[in-house]
Design a protein around this motif. Structure first.
Motif, PDB file in Angstrom:
ATOM      1  N   GLU A 140       2.987   7.863   8.280  1.00  0.00           N
ATOM      2  CA  GLU A 140       3.039   7.187   9.570  1.00  0.00           C
ATOM      3  C   GLU A 140       4.261   6.277   9.672  1.00  0.00           C
ATOM      4  O   GLU A 140       4.807   6.105  10.759  1.00  0.00           O
ATOM      5  CB  GLU A 140       1.735   6.421   9.796  1.00  0.00           C
ATOM      6  N   HIS A 196     -10.798   0.428   0.316  1.00  0.00           N
ATOM      7  CA  HIS A 196     -10.758   1.560   1.239  1.00  0.00           C
ATOM      8  C   HIS A 196     -10.588   1.098   2.673  1.00  0.00           C
ATOM      9  O   HIS A 196      -9.834   1.676   3.451  1.00  0.00           O
ATOM     10  CB  HIS A 196     -12.039   2.397   1.101  1.00  0.00           C
ATOM     11  N   LYS A 197     -11.282   0.050   3.017  1.00  0.00           N
ATOM     12  CA  LYS A 197     -11.190  -0.438   4.391  1.00  0.00           C
ATOM     13  C   LYS A 197      -9.806  -0.978   4.701  1.00  0.00           C
ATOM     14  O   LYS A 197      -9.281  -0.779   5.807  1.00  0.00           O
ATOM     15  CB  LYS A 197     -12.248  -1.527   4.648  1.00  0.00           C
ATOM     16  N   MET A 224      -7.003  -0.010   3.476  1.00  0.00           N
ATOM     17  CA  MET A 224      -6.064   1.091   3.678  1.00  0.00           C
ATOM     18  C   MET A 224      -6.345   1.792   4.996  1.00  0.00           C
ATOM     19  O   MET A 224      -5.423   2.153   5.728  1.00  0.00           O
ATOM     20  CB  MET A 224      -6.169   2.066   2.505  1.00  0.00           C
ATOM     21  N   SER A 225      -7.622   1.964   5.288  1.00  0.00           N
ATOM     22  CA  SER A 225      -7.977   2.607   6.547  1.00  0.00           C
ATOM     23  C   SER A 225      -7.510   1.759   7.732  1.00  0.00           C
ATOM     24  O   SER A 225      -7.021   2.284   8.735  1.00  0.00           O
ATOM     25  CB  SER A 225      -9.491   2.811   6.599  1.00  0.00           C
ATOM     26  N   ARG A 226      -7.652   0.460   7.604  1.00  0.00           N
ATOM     27  CA  ARG A 226      -7.219  -0.432   8.684  1.00  0.00           C
ATOM     28  C   ARG A 226      -5.733  -0.281   8.946  1.00  0.00           C
ATOM     29  O   ARG A 226      -5.281  -0.265  10.082  1.00  0.00           O
ATOM     30  CB  ARG A 226      -7.540  -1.886   8.338  1.00  0.00           C
ATOM     31  N   GLU A 227      -4.978  -0.153   7.862  1.00  0.00           N
ATOM     32  CA  GLU A 227      -3.538   0.019   8.013  1.00  0.00           C
ATOM     33  C   GLU A 227      -3.237   1.337   8.737  1.00  0.00           C
ATOM     34  O   GLU A 227      -2.359   1.403   9.587  1.00  0.00           O
ATOM     35  CB  GLU A 227      -2.867  -0.020   6.635  1.00  0.00           C
ATOM     36  N   ILE A 228      -3.974   2.366   8.402  1.00  0.00           N
ATOM     37  CA  ILE A 228      -3.779   3.655   9.061  1.00  0.00           C
ATOM     38  C   ILE A 228      -4.075   3.529  10.559  1.00  0.00           C
ATOM     39  O   ILE A 228      -3.312   4.014  11.398  1.00  0.00           O
ATOM     40  CB  ILE A 228      -4.669   4.740   8.416  1.00  0.00           C
ATOM     41  N   VAL A 229      -5.149   2.846  10.875  1.00  0.00           N
ATOM     42  CA  VAL A 229      -5.514   2.686  12.282  1.00  0.00           C
ATOM     43  C   VAL A 229      -4.487   1.822  13.018  1.00  0.00           C
ATOM     44  O   VAL A 229      -4.110   2.107  14.156  1.00  0.00           O
ATOM     45  CB  VAL A 229      -6.932   2.082  12.407  1.00  0.00           C
ATOM     46  N   ARG A 230      -4.039   0.767  12.350  1.00  0.00           N
ATOM     47  CA  ARG A 230      -3.001  -0.065  12.966  1.00  0.00           C
ATOM     48  C   ARG A 230      -1.778   0.780  13.301  1.00  0.00           C
ATOM     49  O   ARG A 230      -1.214   0.681  14.392  1.00  0.00           O
ATOM     50  CB  ARG A 230      -2.570  -1.190  12.010  1.00  0.00           C
ATOM     51  N   GLU A 231      -1.404   1.622  12.376  1.00  0.00           N
ATOM     52  CA  GLU A 231      -0.211   2.428  12.613  1.00  0.00           C
ATOM     53  C   GLU A 231      -0.427   3.437  13.740  1.00  0.00           C
ATOM     54  O   GLU A 231       0.503   3.750  14.472  1.00  0.00           O
ATOM     55  CB  GLU A 231       0.228   3.113  11.311  1.00  0.00           C
ATOM     56  N   HIS A 232      -1.632   3.927  13.887  1.00  0.00           N
ATOM     57  CA  HIS A 232      -1.920   4.763  15.053  1.00  0.00           C
ATOM     58  C   HIS A 232      -1.601   3.998  16.325  1.00  0.00           C
ATOM     59  O   HIS A 232      -1.029   4.541  17.267  1.00  0.00           O
ATOM     60  CB  HIS A 232      -3.393   5.181  15.075  1.00  0.00           C
ATOM     61  N   GLY A 233      -1.996   2.734  16.335  1.00  0.00           N
ATOM     62  CA  GLY A 233      -1.722   1.911  17.511  1.00  0.00           C
ATOM     63  C   GLY A 233      -0.235   1.743  17.752  1.00  0.00           C
ATOM     64  O   GLY A 233       0.226   1.797  18.898  1.00  0.00           O
ATOM     65  N   VAL A 234       0.519   1.585  16.686  1.00  0.00           N
ATOM     66  CA  VAL A 234       1.966   1.456  16.835  1.00  0.00           C
ATOM     67  C   VAL A 234       2.554   2.765  17.352  1.00  0.00           C
ATOM     68  O   VAL A 234       3.464   2.770  18.182  1.00  0.00           O
ATOM     69  CB  VAL A 234       2.633   1.048  15.504  1.00  0.00           C
ATOM     70  N   MET A 235       2.007   3.874  16.882  1.00  0.00           N
ATOM     71  CA  MET A 235       2.495   5.162  17.367  1.00  0.00           C
ATOM     72  C   MET A 235       2.256   5.285  18.873  1.00  0.00           C
ATOM     73  O   MET A 235       3.114   5.777  19.610  1.00  0.00           O
ATOM     74  CB  MET A 235       1.803   6.298  16.617  1.00  0.00           C
ATOM     75  N   MET A 245      -4.690   8.175   0.916  1.00  0.00           N
ATOM     76  CA  MET A 245      -4.598   7.176   1.976  1.00  0.00           C
ATOM     77  C   MET A 245      -3.199   6.580   2.036  1.00  0.00           C
ATOM     78  O   MET A 245      -2.643   6.367   3.113  1.00  0.00           O
ATOM     79  CB  MET A 245      -5.642   6.084   1.750  1.00  0.00           C
ATOM     80  N   LEU A 289       0.813  -1.226   0.000  1.00  0.00           N
ATOM     81  CA  LEU A 289       0.000   0.000   0.000  1.00  0.00           C
ATOM     82  C   LEU A 289       0.842   1.269   0.000  1.00  0.00           C
ATOM     83  O   LEU A 289       0.392   2.310  -0.476  1.00  0.00           O
ATOM     84  CB  LEU A 289      -0.916   0.015   1.229  1.00  0.00           C
TER      85      LEU A 289
END
Lengths: 241, 241
Positions: free
Chosen positions: B144, A134-135, A137-148, B137, A91
């Motif tokens: 990130e 879309h989901k 890619m969004s999931r990856e973004i959310v996962r990375e928030h968690g890593v942050m 995205m 991605l």
DNA sequence: CGTCGAGTTGAGATCAGTCAATGACGGTGG
DNA sequence: CCACCGTCATTGACTGATCTCAACTCGACG
């Protein structure tokens, strides 16, 4: 050779509920089957793609285990994720038409190569696929928030506990044990992902063993006390009381 | 009131090269104008959306400055990003149809609300828009990755230097000075984003001042030596020689 | 059986965190 | 207009978690 020839297609891939949209009709299923241009086998240690390479396709992992990492000019290395069967990688390449990280197989692996042009084309026609992309890619973004969150505010024990819980949870979703796992990566790779040095990872494992939370035999981990791990991740809660 | 009524539309928004695809024809432009359901004004300190709220739309920032952050049950807080004019927020909400972070305005702001249903609909028809959504995205994912590198392997000075360089670079792209900026966030928010305590952020600013790299007057920053900042970010390079 | 990479463990150094006091600024109300 | 208050920021002294460097162990593999 398997006596019954299994059609190599998403529609009867046993991972389909992981990497494909649900609720498709037969026509849509057939079209999605056509997404996969080729299967590619990647040997342990080989790279699927590398920073700088032209981006052409996303990859669905059929079997095996990958890490993705970025490297700075000065040789610093950051593992950005570990990916297992049913997950999608590549991605990062969409934005500038070339990859910005390396994807390396940590064990022999097989991936389905899905040309991104085809994905875009088809997702204009199949709404469920569009939504699905879309989901993902969004999931990856959310996962990375968690890593942050993990990197930004957790201590070594919390990071490792969160890491283990995340791994077994994902393995469990794939039919493996929720209490046992084999790490496919080195302590150094774990450390890179978690923002710790390999010695700290090792010491933290030892501490967990001392506390009777896990058993560690090299890369073989058995979780003895899942609740304790969860408590460690949320230990701040305790401290606040 | 402006004597000449300016049509409120993407097609003549001065941010269009930041948040819209390029190379559209008139018909496509007109349709994209219809993406924006409403403009919404957000007062400083107010939230645009909040963790848990139903996801319905993405937001393009017209004016103002936002932070996004996630909060754990135990009250830990992680700022996941700072967003300025021309940037899109809300992508985290796509995967589960509700938002997973809070978006708070750090100064009075105005956003264009773009219902996601409409975006999906239109991006089936306008290829450039589809591509654009994917790129946005993907860009967020790549950003990130960079933050993970920062949090996982940089020291305080490197983090703050990278942060400042990133901010001025983005501001510069919007027509502001490349050497001066006004921080819209507190030291604590910077610290949360960078995985540091506010005292460390403050001390690191002071160190930069001592070294003649920047001038700091509260939230007003003037960069005296951009090259020095760049060297700090890559200081590992020096050490490796 | 020796070598090599991976992992473990110890001792000391260091960077960032914690706690606490003080200072600067902006808004509010007398 | 000025005093007061709260929020934000700075600075110092001390603490502590993680890193660094180094020695040692383990297991796989030729």
């Amino acid at each position: 050779m398997n006596p019954i020839a299994i059609k190599v297609a998403c529609s009867n891939c046993n991972l389909r509920e992981l990497c494909m949209p649900l609720g498709l009709n037969q026509d849509e299923l057939d079209r999605i089957d056509s997404l996969v241009a080729v299967r590619r086998k990647i040997k342990r240690g080989a790279t699927l793609f590398r920073n700088g390479e032209t981006f052409t396709a996303l990859y669905a992992i059929r079997t095996g285990f990958f890490k993705t990492s970025i490297t700075t000019e000065d040789g610093r290395d950051q593992v950005t994720g570990f990916q297992m069967a049913g997950e999608i990688i590549g991605l990062d390449g969409i934005v500038n038409d070339h990859h910005t990280c390396d994807a390396v197989a940590l064990e022999d692996a097989e991936v389905c190569e899905m040309p991104f042009e085809r994905i875009e084309e088809l997702s204009r026609e199949v709404n469920a696929l569009q939504r699905h992309v879309h989901k993902i890619m969004s999931r990856e973004i959310v996962r990375e928030h968690g890593v942050m969150l993990l990197l930004g505010s957790m201590r070594a024990e919390e990071r490792l506990a969160a890491f283990l819980l995340n791994l077994v949870q994902r393995l469990h979703a794939r039919g493996f044990s929720a209490l046992e796992l084999v790490l496919r990566m080195t302590r150094e790779e774990i450390g890179s992902y978690l923002g710790l040095k390999l010695e700290t990872v090792s010491r933290t494992f030892s501490k967990f063993v001392e506390d009777g939370i896990v058993e560690v035999k090299q890369r073989h981990i058995r979780i003895l006390d899942t609740e304790a791990l969860k408590r460690i991740v949320n230990q701040q809660t305790q401290a606040c009381l």
